[in-house]
Design an enzyme around this catalytic site. Structure first.
Site, short mmCIF file in Angstrom:
data_model
loop_
_atom_site.label_atom_id
_atom_site.label_comp_id
_atom_site.label_asym_id
_atom_site.label_seq_id
_atom_site.Cartn_x
_atom_site.Cartn_y
_atom_site.Cartn_z
N ASP A 78 37.10 59.41 33.85
CA ASP A 78 35.73 58.95 34.08
C ASP A 78 35.54 58.59 35.55
O ASP A 78 36.51 58.41 36.29
CB ASP A 78 35.35 57.77 33.17
N ASP A 80 33.58 56.22 38.48
CA ASP A 80 32.81 55.03 38.85
C ASP A 80 32.24 55.24 40.24
O ASP A 80 32.88 55.84 41.10
CB ASP A 80 33.72 53.79 38.87
N ASP A 159 41.86 45.39 42.27
CA ASP A 159 43.21 44.92 41.95
C ASP A 159 44.30 45.51 42.85
O ASP A 159 44.95 44.79 43.60
CB ASP A 159 43.53 45.11 40.45
P1 ATP Z 1 41.39 54.15 34.30
O1 ATP Z 1 39.91 54.35 34.18
O2 ATP Z 1 42.17 55.37 34.56
O3 ATP Z 1 41.93 53.31 33.21
P2 ATP Z 1 40.64 52.60 36.59
O4 ATP Z 1 41.42 52.15 37.79
O5 ATP Z 1 39.46 53.46 36.84
O6 ATP Z 1 41.66 53.27 35.62
P3 ATP Z 1 38.81 50.80 35.37
O7 ATP Z 1 39.07 49.75 34.36
O8 ATP Z 1 37.95 51.95 35.01
O9 ATP Z 1 40.24 51.31 35.82
O10 ATP Z 1 38.24 50.07 36.64
C1 ATP Z 1 37.68 50.74 37.74
C2 ATP Z 1 38.07 50.02 39.04
O11 ATP Z 1 37.56 48.69 39.03
C3 ATP Z 1 39.57 49.87 39.27
O12 ATP Z 1 40.12 51.01 39.86
C4 ATP Z 1 39.62 48.66 40.16
O13 ATP Z 1 39.30 49.00 41.49
C5 ATP Z 1 38.49 47.80 39.64
N1 ATP Z 1 38.96 46.86 38.57
C6 ATP Z 1 38.92 47.06 37.24
N2 ATP Z 1 39.41 46.02 36.59
C7 ATP Z 1 39.77 45.12 37.51
C8 ATP Z 1 40.33 43.82 37.46
N3 ATP Z 1 40.65 43.24 36.32
N4 ATP Z 1 40.55 43.19 38.66
C9 ATP Z 1 40.24 43.76 39.83
N5 ATP Z 1 39.71 44.97 39.93
C10 ATP Z 1 39.48 45.66 38.80
MG MG Z 2 38.00 54.15 35.38
#
Ligand code: ATP
Ligand code: MG
Length: 467
Positions: A78, A80, A159
């Site tokens: 996905d 963002d 993060d």
């Molecule tokens: P995936 O979608 O593959 O699980 P992702 O890194 O995209 O991994 P998401 O949960 O979709 O994870 O979050 C998007 C982004 O938002 C992350 O890459 C990070 O930059 C930020 N993020 C998400 N959750 C947190 C958190 N708990 N603390 C800090 N930043 C976060």
């Molecule tokens: Mg994501």
């Protein structure tokens, strides 16, 4: 007092904040020849969202995990987008846009095309919150999160360094505030800022650390890893629905076995989910259970990695099966009949799980259906097989039964019989039923009434062969 108030008001207006230079830092600009992102891996819709925002005069970037995956050469599941437009401003630019969330407001922009609709998540650059603010609980956990900030602040709140890169599809440039690209090259997962403070703000980051390490194969940088042993207990304060979502992501990451090992190595599994304790219990007594769960997880990982769907109900049904079997057998040993013993065991197994992390209702009913189908696979006479095939969740129950055959818990011939039965024409089905009738000794084929009077032991057709 007044100055603080004015400062807070100013921070709410993204155009104003933009001119502030606090905490931003200067990003490294990484050109295409260094990041090598393949534009074919981009979602057209995500690019459309950044273009629309940019044409309206805002800044807009693909951000987070999508950039990480793109740099790794993986197609992100996905996308963002991060922007300096407020959620209201974003919403006005798109026809299908919905405001989501309270604690962390974002906009979902939906695109309909061939196949599933695609949702692009658009979030506004967030400000850094100071620890003393009214947005932070005593433990340091962030409660509310809708104060807009600059891109630099937004980057600092993310993060891991590899999750804090911004990609502009129009210039094909990556903006990197925290050395994410260097960490990518070093295959290192590094928390931005002081890891202890960041885990206190949001303990779920510990689980995210384990999940990303499993998924990317990267190593947790020493300071990022060190505090986890001590802070793991903070996960108890996280609302169980959020914990559940995160565990589900971990199990559905396509690298669930590696992730569960990672949890165990970090000492994080205890009390998260009682079933994780079982999975990681390496004693001889739980070997059979481990084999079953390992196979189920390997099966799930394989399905996900090859782009197939996995139902969470099915997954939890497999993970809790060893527990269920134990309870089922115990009930039979107490003198209960087979099916009531199974029903009570289902209740007990689910109730035990609820003490840690609640398994959501919608999955619970799937689990119950899959489980209660298992003894029915053994009744291969009369109308029973036809009725079973018509169950709405038959396919899941059948896949589950095949897993049991694969670990030797159930006879492989039963699995073969059903595989043939599904594929056979009516005449072939009659023949198979006749062959099953001769397969006596199979207690399950006997009428239910007689079965109940048998000795408890012989009335447990579903017990694992290896006990
Ligand atoms: P995936 O979608 O593959 O699980 P992702 O890194 O995209 O991994 P998401 O949960 O979709 O994870 O979050 C998007 C982004 O938002 C992350 O890459 C990070 O930059 C930020 N993020 C998400 N959750 C947190 C958190 N708990 N603390 C800090 N930043 C976060
Ligand atoms: Mg994501």
């Amino acid at each position: 007092m007044i100055a603080k108030f004015i400062k807070r008001i100013l921070r709410r207006d993204p155009m104003v904040k933009h001119t502030q230079a606090n905490n931003t830092g200067v990003p490294k600009r990484i050109p295409k020849k260094l990041h090598r992102i393949d534009p074919h891996l981009l979602s057209k819709n995500a690019v459309k969202v950044t273009q629309t925002l940019q044409q309206a005069g805002y800044e807009a970037f693909i951000v987070g995990g999508a950039v990480r995956d793109l740099v790794l050469g993986i197609g992100p599941k996905d996308f963002d987008v991060a922007t300096n437009a407020t959620p209201d401003q974003v919403q006005r630019l798109f026809r299908k846009a919905r405001l989501i969330g309270r604690r962390f407001q974002i906009v979902h922009v939906t695109f309909f095309g061939k196949g599933h609709p695609e949702i692009i998540e658009v979030s506004t650059f967030r400000a850094l919150l100071d620890n003393a603010g009214d947005h932070v609980a005593e433990s340091g956990r962030i409660l509310r999160d809708n104060v807009w900030g600059s891109q630099g602040e937004d980057a600092a709140r993310r993060d891991f360094t590899i999750n804090a890169m911004y990609y502009d599809p129009s210039t094909e440039t990556v903006l990197d505030y925290h050395g994410g690209m260097a960490d990518m090259q070093k295959k290192t997962l590094r928390m931005i800022g002081d890891p202890t403070k960041r885990y206190r703000e949001d303990p779920v980051r510990m689980l995210r650390a384990i999940r990303f390490a499993a998924k990317t194969g990267f190593t947790l940088e020493a300071n990022t890893r060190a505090p986890i042993a001590k802070l793991g207990k903070l996960l108890q304060d996280v609302p169980s629905a959020r914990l559940f979502d995160e565990i589900l992501k971990l199990l559905m990451s396509g690298y669930s076995w590696a992730a569960i090992q990672g949890l165990s190595n970090a000492g994080l599994h205890h009390g998260l989910l009682p079933l994780l304790d079982h999975i990681l219990d390496s004693s001889e007594a739980s070997k059979g259970a481990n084999d079953f769960v390992k196979l189920a997880l390997a099966n799930t990982d394989q399905r996900i990695q090859s782009g197939k769907s996995v139902s969470a109900g099915f997954l939890f049904a497999t993970l809790l099966w060893p527990d269920l079997l134990k309870n089922w057998k115990a009930n039979i040993a107490k003198g209960m009949a087979n099916i009531p013993a199974l029903n009570e065991a289902m209740d007990d197994t689910i109730a035990t799980q609820s003490s840690g992390m609640t398994i959501q209702r919608r999955f619970e009913s799937d689990m119950r259906e899959i489980w209660s189908m298992q003894p029915r696979f053994e009744r291969r006479v009369g109308r029973y097989p036809y009725r079973l095939i018509e169950s709405p969740r038959f396919r899941a129950g059948y896949d589950f039964m095949l897993l049991r055959c694969a670990t030797g818990e159930q006879s492989p011939t039963l699995g073969e019989w059903w595989t043939n039965f599904i594929a056979a024409d009516p005449a072939g089905q009659d023949e198979l039923m006749a062959s099953a009738k001769n397969d006596l000794g199979s207690v399950a084929n006997a009428p239910a009434k007689r079965r109940r009077r048998r000795k408890p032991k012989s009335a447990t057709p579903s017990e694992p062969a290896a006990g």
